[in-house]
Design a protein around this motif. Structure first.
Motif, PDB file in Angstrom:
ATOM      1  N   PHE A 188       0.839  -1.208   0.000  1.00  0.00           N
ATOM      2  CA  PHE A 188       0.000   0.000   0.000  1.00  0.00           C
ATOM      3  C   PHE A 188       0.870   1.252   0.000  1.00  0.00           C
ATOM      4  O   PHE A 188       0.600   2.205  -0.721  1.00  0.00           O
ATOM      5  N   ASP A 239      -8.008  -2.077   5.689  1.00  0.00           N
ATOM      6  CA  ASP A 239      -7.615  -2.819   4.488  1.00  0.00           C
ATOM      7  C   ASP A 239      -6.100  -2.734   4.391  1.00  0.00           C
ATOM      8  O   ASP A 239      -5.548  -1.633   4.415  1.00  0.00           O
ATOM      9  N   ASP A 273      -3.675  -9.375   0.220  1.00  0.00           N
ATOM     10  CA  ASP A 273      -4.565  -8.213   0.345  1.00  0.00           C
ATOM     11  C   ASP A 273      -5.799  -8.675   1.104  1.00  0.00           C
ATOM     12  O   ASP A 273      -6.428  -9.662   0.717  1.00  0.00           O
ATOM     13  N   SER A 274      -6.125  -7.997   2.205  1.00  0.00           N
ATOM     14  CA  SER A 274      -7.271  -8.423   3.010  1.00  0.00           C
ATOM     15  C   SER A 274      -7.800  -7.238   3.809  1.00  0.00           C
ATOM     16  O   SER A 274      -7.047  -6.352   4.193  1.00  0.00           O
ATOM     17  N   GLU A 324     -13.766  -8.960  -2.454  1.00  0.00           N
ATOM     18  CA  GLU A 324     -13.910  -7.863  -1.499  1.00  0.00           C
ATOM     19  C   GLU A 324     -15.206  -7.060  -1.660  1.00  0.00           C
ATOM     20  O   GLU A 324     -15.180  -5.923  -2.109  1.00  0.00           O
ATOM     21  N   GLU A 341     -12.536  -8.447   2.955  1.00  0.00           N
ATOM     22  CA  GLU A 341     -11.763  -8.940   1.802  1.00  0.00           C
ATOM     23  C   GLU A 341     -10.833 -10.077   2.201  1.00  0.00           C
ATOM     24  O   GLU A 341     -10.218 -10.031   3.263  1.00  0.00           O
TER      25      GLU A 341
END
Ligand code: MG
Ligand code: MG
Length: 273
Positions: free
Chosen positions: A61, A98, A109-110, A208, A239
């Motif tokens: 990110f 996130d 990615d979650s 997501e 997600e």
């Protein structure tokens, strides 16, 4: 412009993505535990970033199109891409956290949603329905034939929930993931006439759904990141990163690979061989 191509991962690559998933689980656990009334979203970002550093993982990110933090923190009417900062969480706030991690070049990615302090029952319902909708989408990645089956399953479940209808955002969707965070194909959260590509071993998808208590119109704030609902209604996101391999599926960002939540949906996840 040529269609972006789907990156099919080898089992070894998906096992490395599981490592990125395990780091992310740890970092999200810490961030969720830190989310309490009185803390700022910037402090939650620090907690998350510290776990990535401890684990020797990089953030996907931080620096992404100049994004300044390791997580997105989207509070109340903020839908996605909220920037951690000086905002102090108040009792009853609903916050989606996130995040992602990179291990040896492979991404996870979650996102999870937390209600801090005392939850408004309608917010709790929003979060529960969104999370369960995500699991229905994940089950469809195991049972379905096309990527479009995922959005159809999410949509069908959300429409079947009794009580006040919840909206499914259409402006933001899930995605393929692998050696980059965002890859083909798009994973829509709703039913369309387009069935999408075939679900095949080697595909890794970030599923997501984003749901709202009001209208699905959104607008991006002047910070060029934070997306809010136009009507100010509260929103929520869950997600997971899911690997499809030749023996089944494995949820890379769930500690048990998704076993407990997928069992009631008739799916037994299998670790990546
Ligand atoms: Mg995400
Ligand atoms: Mg994502």
């Amino acid at each position: 412009m040529a269609q972006p191509r789907i990156q099919y991962k080898t089992n070894a690559q998906m096992r490395t993505m599981r490592e990125a998933g395990l780091v992310l689980i740890k970092a999200l656990d810490a961030a969720v535990a830190a989310a309490r009334p009185g803390i700022t979203t910037a402090e939650i970002d620090k907690v998350f970033a510290a776990v990535l550093a401890e684990e020797g993982a990089a953030s996907n990110f931080l620096g992404y199109y100049d994004f300044p933090a390791t997580i997105c923190t989207s509070v109340n009417e903020e839908v996605v891409h909220g920037i951690p900062g000086g905002r102090v969480l108040a009792d009853g706030d609903i916050i989606s956290i996130d995040g992602g991690a990179i291990v040896d070049g492979w991404h996870s990615d979650s996102a999870r949603t937390v209600i801090v302090g005392t939850a408004d029952p309608e917010d709790q319902r929003l979060s529960d329905v969104t999370e369960t909708a995500m699991w229905h989408g994940i089950a469809a990645a195991a049972k379905g034939r096309f990527v479009g089956d995922i959005g159809a399953a999410i949509d069908d479940y959300v429409s079947s929930v009794p009580g006040k209808p919840l909206g499914i955002l259409e402006d933001y969707v899930g995605h393929g993931i692998g050696s980059e965070m965002h890859q083909a194909p798009d994973v829509l959260n709703y039913r369309t006439s387009h069935r999408g590509p075939k679900l095949k071993p080697g595909m890794c998808l970030a599923i997501e759904p984003m749901l709202v208590r009001g209208g699905i119109e959104t607008v991006t704030l002047e910070d060029d990141w934070t997306v809010v609902t136009t009507d100010g209604a509260r929103s929520c996101q869950w997600e997971h990163t899911v690997a499809i391999h030749d023996k089944g599926i494995w949820v890379l960002t769930a500690p048990d690979g998704g076993a407990s939540r997928l069992a009631p949906l008739g799916v037994t996840p299998v670790p990546v061989p």
